[in-house]
Design a protein around this motif. Structure first.
Motif, PDB file in Angstrom:
ATOM      1  N   ARG A  80       0.853  -1.186   0.000  1.00 15.22           N
ATOM      2  CA  ARG A  80       0.000   0.000   0.000  1.00 15.22           C
ATOM      3  C   ARG A  80       0.887   1.232   0.000  1.00 15.22           C
ATOM      4  O   ARG A  80       1.757   1.371   0.854  1.00 15.22           O
ATOM      5  N   GLY A  81       0.678   2.104  -0.959  1.00 23.99           N
ATOM      6  CA  GLY A  81       1.479   3.318  -1.034  1.00 23.99           C
ATOM      7  C   GLY A  81       2.956   3.041  -1.203  1.00 23.99           C
ATOM      8  O   GLY A  81       3.789   3.789  -0.692  1.00 23.99           O
ATOM      9  N   GLY A  82       3.283   1.963  -1.894  1.00 27.54           N
ATOM     10  CA  GLY A  82       4.674   1.612  -2.119  1.00 27.54           C
ATOM     11  C   GLY A  82       5.350   0.922  -0.951  1.00 27.54           C
ATOM     12  O   GLY A  82       6.562   0.696  -0.986  1.00 27.54           O
ATOM     13  N   ARG A  83       4.592   0.542   0.075  1.00 30.71           N
ATOM     14  CA  ARG A  83       5.165  -0.107   1.257  1.00 30.71           C
ATOM     15  C   ARG A  83       4.453  -1.415   1.527  1.00 30.71           C
ATOM     16  O   ARG A  83       3.230  -1.471   1.617  1.00 30.71           O
ATOM     17  N   TRP A  84       5.244  -2.487   1.664  1.00 35.67           N
ATOM     18  CA  TRP A  84       4.686  -3.761   2.076  1.00 35.67           C
ATOM     19  C   TRP A  84       4.479  -3.762   3.590  1.00 35.67           C
ATOM     20  O   TRP A  84       5.315  -3.258   4.347  1.00 35.67           O
ATOM     21  N   GLY A  85       3.360  -4.327   4.025  1.00 34.84           N
ATOM     22  CA  GLY A  85       3.085  -4.422   5.451  1.00 34.84           C
ATOM     23  C   GLY A  85       2.253  -5.644   5.762  1.00 34.84           C
ATOM     24  O   GLY A  85       1.591  -6.227   4.891  1.00 34.84           O
ATOM     25  N   LEU A  86       2.274  -6.037   7.025  1.00 32.54           N
ATOM     26  CA  LEU A  86       1.493  -7.185   7.480  1.00 32.54           C
ATOM     27  C   LEU A  86       0.028  -6.807   7.659  1.00 32.54           C
ATOM     28  O   LEU A  86      -0.301  -5.819   8.325  1.00 32.54           O
ATOM     29  N   VAL A  87      -0.832  -7.612   7.063  1.00 29.80           N
ATOM     30  CA  VAL A  87      -2.265  -7.492   7.300  1.00 29.80           C
ATOM     31  C   VAL A  87      -2.696  -8.505   8.357  1.00 29.80           C
ATOM     32  O   VAL A  87      -3.543  -8.207   9.205  1.00 29.80           O
ATOM     33  N   LEU A  88      -2.104  -9.690   8.320  1.00 27.86           N
ATOM     34  CA  LEU A  88      -2.419 -10.725   9.293  1.00 27.86           C
ATOM     35  C   LEU A  88      -1.246 -11.676   9.436  1.00 27.86           C
ATOM     36  O   LEU A  88      -0.675 -12.107   8.421  1.00 27.86           O
ATOM     37  N   ARG A  89      -0.884 -11.988  10.654  1.00 30.81           N
ATOM     38  CA  ARG A  89       0.097 -13.047  10.928  1.00 30.81           C
ATOM     39  C   ARG A  89      -0.598 -14.168  11.689  1.00 30.81           C
ATOM     40  O   ARG A  89      -1.176 -13.955  12.756  1.00 30.81           O
TER      41      ARG A  89
END
Length: 220
Positions: A120-129
């Protein structure tokens, strides 16, 4: 324009960095940087906690400051990328030191982190672990220490994390009894949700806990 292969490789590198930073920053108590690996709506599922990333950070920090000792060690990572979404699986061990019936013990659980990620917005991030718990063991820290476990309590939990759950229950956590293991319907449902995620579908409601299912742990 970057090729699809280059974009996929770049995504895998970024995700591997994220996975490694999660373990390092969480175990070191670097809470501000730890928050950056999550998206704002990120969620964490664990034996002792199910809820939002912000709440997970809060209770992790409180436990860390009380001396609760939970450490993470990582192995290889496999990443499947589909556009701006990804599923990452990372071999890991969870190591927790705690008093079990007044005997200081180490519990080691081996499994995988199963991560739902999005760019999102050029950044990978965790949605769920969602960890997958494959097998565990419990050992007294002092060689030769006498330790007798309650078979009824031990039998409440799946084989993949029953010793970890036993120790966490004694500390005061309310442990979730149906987390995914190496085989079984829970892990098969998780794999199906992962395939759906990569296909662009939303996560099902069961993957989004409304609140953390835990009790306040006691100090060690």
């Amino acid at each position: 324009m970057p090729s699809t292969i280059d974009s996929s490789r770049s995504a895998r590198v970024a995700i591997r960095d994220l996975v490694e930073n999660w373990a390092l920053w969480r175990d070191a108590g670097d809470w501000e940087r730890f928050r950056t690996v999550w998206h704002d709506d990120g969620c964490m599922m664990a034996t002792w906690f199910q809820g939002s990333a912000d709440e997970f950070i809060r209770v992790s920090r409180e436990g860390w400051e009380r001396g609760v000792s939970i450490l993470h060690f990582l192995g290889g990572t496999s990443v499947d990328v589909s556009g701006g979404r990804a599923i990452a699986q990372t071999k890991m061990t969870i190591s927790q030191r705690a008093a079990v019936h007044e005997v200081l013990c180490d519990v080691v659980c081996t499994g995988r982190f199963y991560d739902f990620l999005e760019e999102r917005g050029g950044r990978w991030g965790l949605v769920l672990r969602q960890p997958i718990y494959e097998k565990d063991r419990l050992d007294p820290v002092a060689p030769g220490a006498d330790l007798l476990l309650d078979a009824e309590v031990l039998g409440r939990f799946p084989a993949g994390y029953r010793h970890l759950a036993y120790a966490q229950t004694l500390i005061g956590y309310r442990v979730k009894p149906d987390m995914p293991g190496l085989t079984g319907p829970e892990v098969e449902a998780l794999y199906e949700d992962g395939r759906a995620w990569l296909a662009g579908e939303p996560l099902p409601a069961r993957r989004w806990p409304a609140s953390s299912a835990r009790s306040e742990p006691s100090s060690m």
